[in-house]
Design a protein around this motif. Sequence first.
Motif, PDB file in Angstrom:
ATOM      1  N   TRP A 198     -26.976  53.200  11.870  1.00  0.00           N
ATOM      2  CA  TRP A 198     -27.068  52.601  13.209  1.00  0.00           C
ATOM      3  C   TRP A 198     -26.246  51.326  13.284  1.00  0.00           C
ATOM      4  O   TRP A 198     -25.965  50.680  12.267  1.00  0.00           O
ATOM      5  CB  TRP A 198     -28.513  52.375  13.623  1.00  0.00           C
ATOM      6  CG  TRP A 198     -29.355  51.442  12.807  1.00  0.00           C
ATOM      7  CD1 TRP A 198     -30.179  51.795  11.775  1.00  0.00           C
ATOM      8  CD2 TRP A 198     -29.490  50.020  12.965  1.00  0.00           C
ATOM      9  NE1 TRP A 198     -30.813  50.679  11.285  1.00  0.00           N
ATOM     10  CE2 TRP A 198     -30.412  49.581  11.993  1.00  0.00           C
ATOM     11  CE3 TRP A 198     -28.921  49.091  13.833  1.00  0.00           C
ATOM     12  CZ2 TRP A 198     -30.786  48.239  11.857  1.00  0.00           C
ATOM     13  CZ3 TRP A 198     -29.286  47.752  13.699  1.00  0.00           C
ATOM     14  CH2 TRP A 198     -30.206  47.345  12.721  1.00  0.00           C
TER      15      TRP A 198
ATOM     16  N   ASN B 224     -28.158  41.385   4.561  1.00  0.00           N
ATOM     17  CA  ASN B 224     -28.455  40.078   5.149  1.00  0.00           C
ATOM     18  C   ASN B 224     -28.977  39.069   4.111  1.00  0.00           C
ATOM     19  O   ASN B 224     -28.302  38.094   3.773  1.00  0.00           O
ATOM     20  CB  ASN B 224     -29.455  40.289   6.305  1.00  0.00           C
ATOM     21  CG  ASN B 224     -29.814  39.011   7.040  1.00  0.00           C
ATOM     22  OD1 ASN B 224     -29.556  37.913   6.586  1.00  0.00           O
ATOM     23  ND2 ASN B 224     -30.439  39.153   8.189  1.00  0.00           N
TER      24      ASN B 224
ATOM     25  N   THR C 268     -27.556  36.603  16.135  1.00  0.00           N
ATOM     26  CA  THR C 268     -28.392  37.115  17.236  1.00  0.00           C
ATOM     27  C   THR C 268     -28.430  36.111  18.386  1.00  0.00           C
ATOM     28  O   THR C 268     -28.909  36.434  19.472  1.00  0.00           O
ATOM     29  CB  THR C 268     -29.843  37.367  16.767  1.00  0.00           C
ATOM     30  OG1 THR C 268     -30.343  36.149  16.200  1.00  0.00           O
ATOM     31  CG2 THR C 268     -29.912  38.458  15.724  1.00  0.00           C
TER      32      THR C 268
ATOM     33  N   ASP D  73     -28.871  50.889   7.485  1.00  0.00           N
ATOM     34  CA  ASP D  73     -29.111  49.833   8.464  1.00  0.00           C
ATOM     35  C   ASP D  73     -27.763  49.123   8.603  1.00  0.00           C
ATOM     36  O   ASP D  73     -27.367  48.326   7.758  1.00  0.00           O
ATOM     37  CB  ASP D  73     -30.203  48.912   7.909  1.00  0.00           C
ATOM     38  CG  ASP D  73     -30.355  47.601   8.685  1.00  0.00           C
ATOM     39  OD1 ASP D  73     -29.422  47.219   9.417  1.00  0.00           O
ATOM     40  OD2 ASP D  73     -31.397  46.954   8.526  1.00  0.00           O
TER      41      ASP D  73
ATOM     42  N   ALA E 160     -26.745  46.955  10.827  1.00  0.00           N
ATOM     43  CA  ALA E 160     -26.827  45.825  11.766  1.00  0.00           C
ATOM     44  C   ALA E 160     -25.490  45.064  11.802  1.00  0.00           C
ATOM     45  O   ALA E 160     -25.058  44.610  12.856  1.00  0.00           O
ATOM     46  CB  ALA E 160     -27.963  44.889  11.379  1.00  0.00           C
ATOM     47  N   ARG E 161     -24.860  44.946  10.621  1.00  0.00           N
ATOM     48  CA  ARG E 161     -23.580  44.222  10.565  1.00  0.00           C
ATOM     49  C   ARG E 161     -22.499  45.048   9.865  1.00  0.00           C
ATOM     50  O   ARG E 161     -21.628  44.495   9.198  1.00  0.00           O
ATOM     51  CB  ARG E 161     -23.755  42.868   9.868  1.00  0.00           C
ATOM     52  CG  ARG E 161     -24.648  41.936  10.656  1.00  0.00           C
ATOM     53  CD  ARG E 161     -24.836  40.573  10.033  1.00  0.00           C
ATOM     54  NE  ARG E 161     -25.788  39.818  10.818  1.00  0.00           N
ATOM     55  CZ  ARG E 161     -27.125  39.953  10.733  1.00  0.00           C
ATOM     56  NH1 ARG E 161     -27.655  40.804   9.861  1.00  0.00           N
ATOM     57  NH2 ARG E 161     -27.920  39.227  11.505  1.00  0.00           N
TER      58      ARG E 161
ATOM     59  N   GLY F 199     -32.416  47.095  16.819  1.00  0.00           N
ATOM     60  CA  GLY F 199     -32.095  47.596  15.484  1.00  0.00           C
ATOM     61  C   GLY F 199     -33.357  47.871  14.693  1.00  0.00           C
ATOM     62  O   GLY F 199     -33.428  48.839  13.932  1.00  0.00           O
ATOM     63  N   SER F 200     -34.347  47.022  14.865  1.00  0.00           N
ATOM     64  CA  SER F 200     -35.615  47.237  14.158  1.00  0.00           C
ATOM     65  C   SER F 200     -36.192  48.601  14.519  1.00  0.00           C
ATOM     66  O   SER F 200     -36.724  49.309  13.667  1.00  0.00           O
ATOM     67  CB  SER F 200     -36.624  46.151  14.525  1.00  0.00           C
ATOM     68  OG  SER F 200     -36.145  44.904  14.084  1.00  0.00           O
TER      69      SER F 200
HETATM   70  C1  LIG Z   1     -30.105  43.677   8.335  1.00  0.00           C
HETATM   71  C2  LIG Z   1     -30.878  43.708   9.606  1.00  0.00           C
HETATM   72  N1  LIG Z   1     -31.490  44.816   9.977  1.00  0.00           N
HETATM   73  C3  LIG Z   1     -32.174  44.911  11.116  1.00  0.00           C
HETATM   74  C4  LIG Z   1     -32.251  43.840  11.981  1.00  0.00           C
HETATM   75  C5  LIG Z   1     -33.019  43.996  13.261  1.00  0.00           C
HETATM   76  O1  LIG Z   1     -32.162  44.099  14.343  1.00  0.00           O
HETATM   77  P1  LIG Z   1     -32.675  43.769  15.827  1.00  0.00           P
HETATM   78  O2  LIG Z   1     -32.682  42.284  15.938  1.00  0.00           O
HETATM   79  O3  LIG Z   1     -31.668  44.414  16.718  1.00  0.00           O
HETATM   80  O4  LIG Z   1     -34.029  44.356  15.955  1.00  0.00           O
HETATM   81  C6  LIG Z   1     -31.649  42.641  11.644  1.00  0.00           C
HETATM   82  C7  LIG Z   1     -31.749  41.480  12.543  1.00  0.00           C
HETATM   83  O5  LIG Z   1     -31.297  40.399  12.306  1.00  0.00           O
HETATM   84  C8  LIG Z   1     -30.941  42.551  10.417  1.00  0.00           C
HETATM   85  O6  LIG Z   1     -30.353  41.426  10.024  1.00  0.00           O
END
Ligand SMILES: Cc1ncc(COP(=O)(O)O)c(C=O)c1O
Length: 337
Positions: free
Chosen positions: A194, A139, A8, A168, A170-171, A58-59
Amino acid sequence: MIDLFSDTHTLPTDGMRAAMAAAEVGDEQLGEDPTTRRLEERVAGLLGKEGALFLPSGSMCNKVAIAAFTRPGDAVVCESRAHVMRAEGGGSAALSGIFFEPLVTAKGHFTPEQLGAVLNAGNLYQSRTALVALEQTHNFAGGTVWPLQQYRAVADLAHQRGAAVFTDGARVFNAVAATGIGVEQWSSPVDAIWVDFSKGLGGPGGAAIAGSRDFIERANRFKYLFGGAMRQSGILAAGALYGLDHNLGRLAEDNANAARLGQGLTALGLEVIAPESNMVFFTPPAGTDPAAFVAALTKEGVRCSPVAGRIRMVTHLGVSAEEIEKAIAAVARVVKR
Ligand SMILES: Cc1ncc(COP(=O)(O)O)c(C=O)c1O
């Protein structure tokens, strides 16, 4: 400072900033921001879904997905260290009135048997399991990658038993780079997924969630309800588009840097979770507090963080292969002391 704290921390490059400055914009709340619309179409196409919705983070994608698939009192199954449950301030419990049913796993991936044991159709006494939340990559389990067959089996079982599934992601693009399995294969088994633009893709913010037309309609209502509708969001969307065009193809480099970092730390005698994507988790030497180890590393010019009793280092476009070697050398100096 070699910044391995998180992906991030990627900074928009000059090229990305130029694309953002030149973005054509309008009022996003009215559906009049052309760059945001272009990004949504691009993401929907990439993920093979009927539509996509651009959100500030993402949250918020997690919050909106849960709100759209559940009713108050419903259960949402997730892994015990899932970001959506552990790292979002209890947001979905507060906003949607759901509770999480966490499944404990070694690597962040539960089995159909584990899921089957908790899925519940609901009755007057028991909550309905409305939704199953997956995280790709996972994560806090170490940037681990779901095996595709298991991912599909879990999603299929949830569907057979009447629950929706969302990812989720995110990655998820790091998982694509790690496995060579296309993103649509991670998208097609689930109802919504997403992707994040502020991590490996290097954007300053924003994420987009994709799903069926009906899901996007419901999700859009919650986007407004939660205050996520924006105005000239095309500036952010242009950064996201730039990330897709220029940085998607280089995520394999981050994964390779993490693999090298993992090797280097293992060679120092540290216990390392074998990296599967762009994260390296390791245990500091016996008797060393992770926070103290991190503080010592900061003094050596390496930024990272203590996560769940271990130390986490994350590779990204702001860290070169040469800096990975320097980071290993810095860890060696701290270990020696
Ligand atoms: C697995 C995961 N989901 C959701 C998020 C939240 O994403 P964002 O920082 O865009 O809100 C993160 C952020 O590091 C994450 O690692």
